[in-house]
Design an enzyme around this catalytic site. Structure first.
Site, PDB file in Angstrom:
ATOM      1  N   ARG A 239       7.378  46.839  99.269  1.00  0.00           N
ATOM      2  CA  ARG A 239       7.508  47.976  99.366  1.00  0.00           C
ATOM      3  C   ARG A 239       6.118  48.203  99.761  1.00  0.00           C
ATOM      4  NH1 ARG A 239       7.644  46.827  93.625  1.00  0.00           N
ATOM      5  NH2 ARG A 239       9.602  47.770  92.562  1.00  0.00           N
TER       6      ARG A 239
ATOM      7  N   LYS B 272       4.610  48.402  91.185  1.00  0.00           N
ATOM      8  CA  LYS B 272       5.173  49.815  90.363  1.00  0.00           C
ATOM      9  C   LYS B 272       4.784  49.527  88.989  1.00  0.00           C
ATOM     10  CE  LYS B 272       9.529  51.816  92.191  1.00  0.00           C
ATOM     11  NZ  LYS B 272      10.759  52.031  92.124  1.00  0.00           N
TER      12      LYS B 272
ATOM     13  N   HIS C  62      11.814  50.985 103.823  1.00  0.00           N
ATOM     14  CA  HIS C  62      12.744  49.662 102.885  1.00  0.00           C
ATOM     15  C   HIS C  62      13.865  49.539 102.996  1.00  0.00           C
ATOM     16  CE1 HIS C  62      12.211  50.395  98.781  1.00  0.00           C
ATOM     17  NE2 HIS C  62      13.257  50.040  98.458  1.00  0.00           N
TER      18      HIS C  62
ATOM     19  N   ARG D  84      12.798  45.893 102.950  1.00  0.00           N
ATOM     20  CA  ARG D  84      12.781  45.360 101.805  1.00  0.00           C
ATOM     21  C   ARG D  84      14.676  44.247 101.430  1.00  0.00           C
ATOM     22  NH1 ARG D  84      10.138  44.896  96.758  1.00  0.00           N
ATOM     23  NH2 ARG D  84      11.381  45.710  95.032  1.00  0.00           N
TER      24      ARG D  84
ATOM     25  N   HIS E 117      11.567  43.071  90.256  1.00  0.00           N
ATOM     26  CA  HIS E 117      12.202  44.304  90.075  1.00  0.00           C
ATOM     27  C   HIS E 117      11.995  43.773  88.554  1.00  0.00           C
ATOM     28  CE1 HIS E 117      15.106  44.528  93.627  1.00  0.00           C
ATOM     29  NE2 HIS E 117      14.250  45.949  93.826  1.00  0.00           N
TER      30      HIS E 117
ATOM     31  N   TYR F 202      22.419  43.557  95.789  1.00  0.00           N
ATOM     32  CA  TYR F 202      22.579  42.250  96.678  1.00  0.00           C
ATOM     33  C   TYR F 202      23.434  41.688  96.993  1.00  0.00           C
ATOM     34  CZ  TYR F 202      18.086  45.362  97.122  1.00  0.00           C
ATOM     35  OH  TYR F 202      16.884  46.280  97.721  1.00  0.00           O
TER      36      TYR F 202
END
Length: 297
Positions: free
Chosen positions: A147, A171, A243, A246, A269, A278
């Protein structure tokens, strides 16, 4: 307890106890500011009803807010009342039965191999800002799948294995290992010499890998600006945000047979369903290639 006091206590809880990132807390804060503006900062939280919350959502719709914005608001209010219920500030959670807005499925924006190559080479061709730093920045974004906040926060001390890998903080302050291939490491070696000269010239020291031409840490906004210059009309004229690197990283790995759970780990994730988006992209891409290449397509 009044709404103002509850929101303040809740945000402190998210920071001190949950350890959420500053960006996440700012998102909660902005949504709760809207909530207080719609009702009143001084309203007793026990008197807030489901109908009050629905009226707030209606106001957001009148303001033509996107479905994603409305859902984020609903999530923030739900979390606030879950906290209030946990600590007995309310007897019931009035937001429980409120449904989120159904959103259309969006395919993440990603680049082809040719587009990635063109963008990564743009700093050497266009000479808009700082060539060696900017090429290294783009190669790092693509090689690691990080990120933009993780790249901005990357420190020299985070590197391992002779710059083959690093530990980044994502995160929720979760750490994970990311990797850098040869092109990224070659660009890094070239950039580090320039970086040292800049810091020496500005008489500064920085623990962060990416710095500005004044020797200050490069912010997420700064990275977005750099990419906007090279992907805008002065550069490739195919605008991209950080992004997209990514998304391209994930799509490339899955297209080449990588296990979805390994890709989930590399992207950081928390949910496998986020990574599985994806797989839909790669399937659609295969269908497109088949139709274009097959003689009866």
């Amino acid at each position: 307890m009044v709404l103002e006091a509850l929101c303040s206590e809740f945000l402190l809880y998210l920071s001190a106890v949950r350890g959420l990132s500053q960006n996440t807390i700012e998102g909660y804060k902005n949504d709760l500011e809207e909530f207080k503006a719609f009702l009143s900062p001084e309203i007793d939280v026990k008197t807030i009803t489901k109908e009050n919350i629905l009226l707030c959502i209606g106001q957001l719709s009148k303001q033509k807010k996107t479905g994603a914005t409305v859902n984020r608001f609903i999530s923030a209010v739900r979390s606030l009342f879950s906290y209030a219920l946990k600590f007995n500030y309310v007897d019931i959670n009035p937001s429980l039965e409120i449904k989120t807005v159904k959103l259309p499925k969006k395919i993440p924006n990603f680049m082809t191999n040719a587009e990635v190559d063109e963008l990564c080479k743009a700093p050497s061709v266009k000479e808009l800002l700082w060539e060696k730093r900017d090429r290294c920045l783009f190669e790092f974004l693509y090689s690691s799948g990080c990120r933009v906040s993780e790249i901005a926060g990357l420190k020299m001390s985070d590197f391992m294995d002779n710059y083959h890998s690093a530990v980044v903080t994502g995160k929720g302050n979760k750490q994970r290992k990311v990797f850098f291939e040869d092109d990224a490491r070659i660009c890094l070696a070239q950039y580090l010499s320039d970086r040292q000269n800049i810091l020496r010239k500005e008489k500064k020291e920085s623990p962060y890998l990416f710095v500005s031409q004044k020797g200050d840490p490069l912010t997420t906004g700064g990275i977005r600006y750099i990419l906007s210059r090279y992907s805008g009309v002065e550069g490739t004229n195919h605008h991209m945000n950080p992004h997209a690197f990514r998304h391209t990283f994930a799509t490339t790995l899955l297209s080449n047979g990588a296990d979805v759970r390994l890709v989930q780990e590399m992207l950081g994730h928390s949910s496998i369903s986020t990574t599985q988006r994806y797989t839909h992209i790669t399937t659609e891409k295969l269908i497109e290639v088949y139709k274009n290449a097959h003689p009866h397509g």
